[in-house]
Design an enzyme around this catalytic site. Structure first.
Site, short mmCIF file in Angstrom:
data_model
loop_
_atom_site.label_atom_id
_atom_site.label_comp_id
_atom_site.label_asym_id
_atom_site.label_seq_id
_atom_site.Cartn_x
_atom_site.Cartn_y
_atom_site.Cartn_z
N SER A 140 1.57 6.67 13.04
CA SER A 140 0.47 6.29 12.14
C SER A 140 -0.85 6.92 12.57
CB SER A 140 0.32 4.78 12.08
OG SER A 140 1.49 4.20 11.58
N TYR A 158 0.84 -1.21 0.00
CA TYR A 158 0.00 0.00 0.00
C TYR A 158 0.87 1.24 0.00
CZ TYR A 158 0.73 -0.50 5.13
OH TYR A 158 1.26 -0.67 6.39
N GLN A 169 9.55 -6.04 6.00
CA GLN A 169 9.00 -4.83 5.38
C GLN A 169 10.04 -4.18 4.48
OE1 GLN A 169 11.01 -3.85 7.73
NE2 GLN A 169 10.98 -1.66 8.08
N MET A 174 1.48 5.30 1.09
CA MET A 174 1.07 6.16 2.21
C MET A 174 1.77 7.51 2.21
SD MET A 174 2.88 4.64 5.65
CE MET A 174 2.44 6.07 6.63
N ASN A 175 1.18 8.43 2.94
CA ASN A 175 1.75 9.76 3.16
C ASN A 175 1.91 10.00 4.65
OD1 ASN A 175 1.54 10.47 0.46
ND2 ASN A 175 -0.43 11.51 0.72
#
Ligand code: 76R
Length: 247
Positions: free
Chosen positions: A222, A144, A184, A146-147
């Protein structure tokens, strides 16, 4: 102005998501199908040979759900090579049975938030290896974009370096709890694509994606600053399961 984080940048990344046009596939002659599949498997074996030479890497997964059917994640030294890969795919006889669903361009990135002072990270072999990784053949992938938020109240880019370091330490500690369960790869895409990072996770047990991403939602980095794009989750395609998919 806040101090910019320094990044170490490794291989360029292309996430290339395609759907299969089953109507076209089912209507094709057996000889056309054989030809298309042999062109696909020949591309995949070319890419595996590049991986063997440690000049790049490939992850190939079947996407669950309707956002796409296949995800190819390619790593290469240059953007030119990534472009050549997508063009070779588009030229192949297999491509006419697919549709382009989504793509994402980024570069493998490590930032200096957690690095100890006075150490040249490029002299640490583990760090160099993480910049040019051979992608794992875990059972599952999760990707995915993300910012980090730039709102007036919650602006990551206006926080002082020390504060970002403290927040990132807490982020990293949660991540470390998943060592051995989730691998990751963070790739930076500022200036390359529509979001700021691509997050790619690999795990043998897909439930670990949910546990990790959920736990991180409660962490300030997050909870306060994360903004997320679409999630793609998939199952490993081996050379064998790839051809079985079309039988
Ligand atoms: O690289 C390192 O191991 C050092 C610590 C670390 C950094 C600097 C780290 C650890 N991450 C870093 C940077 Mn991360 N990470 C994400 C996501 O879903 C979400 O809420 C966020 C998506 C996950 C799941 C994840 C996992 N990380 C970053 C950055 C760049 C930030 C910047 O520069 O501002 C992003 C966008 C990001 C996002 N992270 C870890 C993990 C895991 C599992 C770890 C532990 C790795 C390990 O120690 O083995």
């Amino acid at each position: 102005m806040s101090e910019a984080a320094q990044t170490l940048d490794g291989w360029y990344v292309l996430h290339d998501l395609r759907s299969i046009d089953w109507q076209a596939w089912n209507a094709a002659l057996p000889s056309e199908k054989d030809q298309a599949l042999s062109e696909l498997t020949s591309l995949v074996s070319d890419w595996r040979a590049v991986e063997e030479r440690k000049e790049g890497s490939l992850a190939l997964y079947s996407v669950v759900g309707q956002k796409a059917d296949l995800i190819f994640m390619h790593l290469r030294e240059t953007l030119e090579e990534l472009n050549a890969i997508e063009n070779a795919f588009n030229r192949s006889g297999f491509a006419r049975f697919t549709r382009k669903e989504y793509s994402y361009v980024s570069v493998v990135e490590l930032s200096n938030y957690m690095s100890p002072p006075g150490v040249d990270p490029l002299q640490v072999p583990e760090i160099v290896a993480r910049l040019k990784p051979t992608l794992p053949r875990s059972n599952h992938i999760c990707f995915y974009p993300m910012n980090k938020k730039r709102d007036l109240q919650d602006n990551w880019y206006m926080l002082p370096m020390e504060e970002r370091k403290t927040l990132m330490r807490s982020h990293g500690m949660i991540g470390r709890g998943y060592a051995g369960k989730v691998k990751q790869i963070i790739s930076g895409s500022v200036g390359f694509d529509d979001w700021e990072w691509g997050v790619t996770l690999f795990a043998d047990d897909a439930l670990q994606f949910k546990k990790l991403v959920y736990e991180m939602r409660f962490d300030e980095v997050s909870a306060r600053y994360g903004e997320f794009g679409a999630f793609y989750v998939g199952n490993l395609l081996t050379e064998q399961s790839l051809s079985e998919l079309f039988k």
